[in-house]
Structure formats: structure tokens, C-alpha cells
Design a protein around this motif. Structure first.
Motif, mmCIF file in Angstrom:
data_model
loop_
_atom_site.group_PDB
_atom_site.id
_atom_site.type_symbol
_atom_site.label_atom_id
_atom_site.label_comp_id
_atom_site.label_asym_id
_atom_site.label_seq_id
_atom_site.Cartn_x
_atom_site.Cartn_y
_atom_site.Cartn_z
ATOM 1 N N VAL A 1 0.246 -7.446 -8.574
ATOM 2 C CA VAL A 1 1.203 -6.387 -8.248
ATOM 3 C C VAL A 1 2.333 -6.398 -9.267
ATOM 4 C CG1 VAL A 1 2.524 -7.833 -6.640
ATOM 5 C CG2 VAL A 1 2.620 -5.362 -6.429
ATOM 6 N N ASN B 1 0.837 -1.208 0.000
ATOM 7 C CA ASN B 1 0.000 0.000 0.000
ATOM 8 C C ASN B 1 0.866 1.249 0.000
ATOM 9 O OD1 ASN B 1 -2.393 -1.461 0.030
ATOM 10 N ND2 ASN B 1 -2.661 -1.317 2.238
ATOM 11 N N GLU C 1 2.585 1.631 -3.333
ATOM 12 C CA GLU C 1 1.625 2.064 -4.347
ATOM 13 C C GLU C 1 1.391 3.576 -4.241
ATOM 14 O OE1 GLU C 1 -2.537 0.491 -6.247
ATOM 15 O OE2 GLU C 1 -2.273 0.274 -4.084
ATOM 16 N N THR D 1 6.559 -0.382 -11.179
ATOM 17 C CA THR D 1 6.494 0.648 -12.201
ATOM 18 C C THR D 1 7.916 0.969 -12.620
ATOM 19 O OG1 THR D 1 6.635 2.485 -10.642
ATOM 20 C CG2 THR D 1 4.430 1.636 -11.135
ATOM 21 N N VAL E 1 4.874 0.702 -7.182
ATOM 22 C CA VAL E 1 4.176 -0.484 -7.677
ATOM 23 C C VAL E 1 2.786 -0.082 -8.146
ATOM 24 C CG1 VAL E 1 5.400 -2.115 -6.187
ATOM 25 C CG2 VAL E 1 3.218 -1.188 -5.441
ATOM 26 N N GLU E 2 2.239 -0.910 -9.012
ATOM 27 C CA GLU E 2 0.861 -0.771 -9.451
ATOM 28 C C GLU E 2 0.143 -2.055 -9.096
ATOM 29 O OE1 GLU E 2 1.026 -0.116 -13.649
ATOM 30 O OE2 GLU E 2 1.533 1.994 -13.424
ATOM 31 N N ARG E 3 -1.087 -1.906 -8.624
ATOM 32 C CA ARG E 3 -1.898 -3.084 -8.324
ATOM 33 C C ARG E 3 -3.278 -2.891 -8.918
ATOM 34 N NH1 ARG E 3 -1.497 -4.318 -2.050
ATOM 35 N NH2 ARG E 3 -2.236 -2.186 -1.955
#
Length: 72
Positions: free
Chosen positions: A63, A46, A49, A66, A54-56
Motif C-alpha cells: 500500500v 479499500n 483505494e 498517491t 492509496v494505491e495497492r
């Protein structure tokens, strides 16, 4: 540049390792690598992000890193 804690850097390295072998890890697998609990992995992801590292998406094993740059 995004500032990351040592724990966050370690998580990014784990994700990079899984990316190299072409696998999207579960939170349990990540937790095993880091020696933490799956809920701790969720909290760490979290934070990453929010920082754009990171992208989820919704769904299982969703996950990915980036192309964000962070301080070493």
C-alpha cells in the motif's frame, strides 16, 4: 478534492508517518496505530483505494499513498 472521514484522515496520517520513516506497514501495524482490527484496516484501505488516495498491488505490504489531495 476528495472528501475523507475523520477515520480515513487518521489512516492517511498513519501511512504518512510510515512513509516518512521509509517503512511499508502491515495491516496489523496499521490496526495497532488506529485501535481497530486488521479486517477493519482492509475495509478502510479499500475505500481509500476507490477514492484514489492509496494505491495497492498484489503482494505483502503493498500500500502507498498517491499524490491525491483531500479536504482537511
Amino acid at each position: 478534492m476528495v472528501k475523507l472521514t475523520n477515520k480515513q484522515k487518521k489512516l492517511v496520517r498513519v501511512l504518512e508517518g510510515f512513509t516518512i520513516i521509509g517503512k511499508v506497514p502491515t495491516h496489523k501495524e496499521i490496526a495497532g496505530c488506529l485501535g481497530v482490527t486488521p479486517p477493519a484496516v482492509t475495509a478502510m484501505l479499500n475505500n481509500l483505494e476507490r477514492k484514489g488516495v492509496v494505491e495497492r498491488s498484489t503482494g505483502w505490504r503493498s500500500v502507498k499513498l498517491t499524490s491525491g489531495v483531500f479536504d482537511e
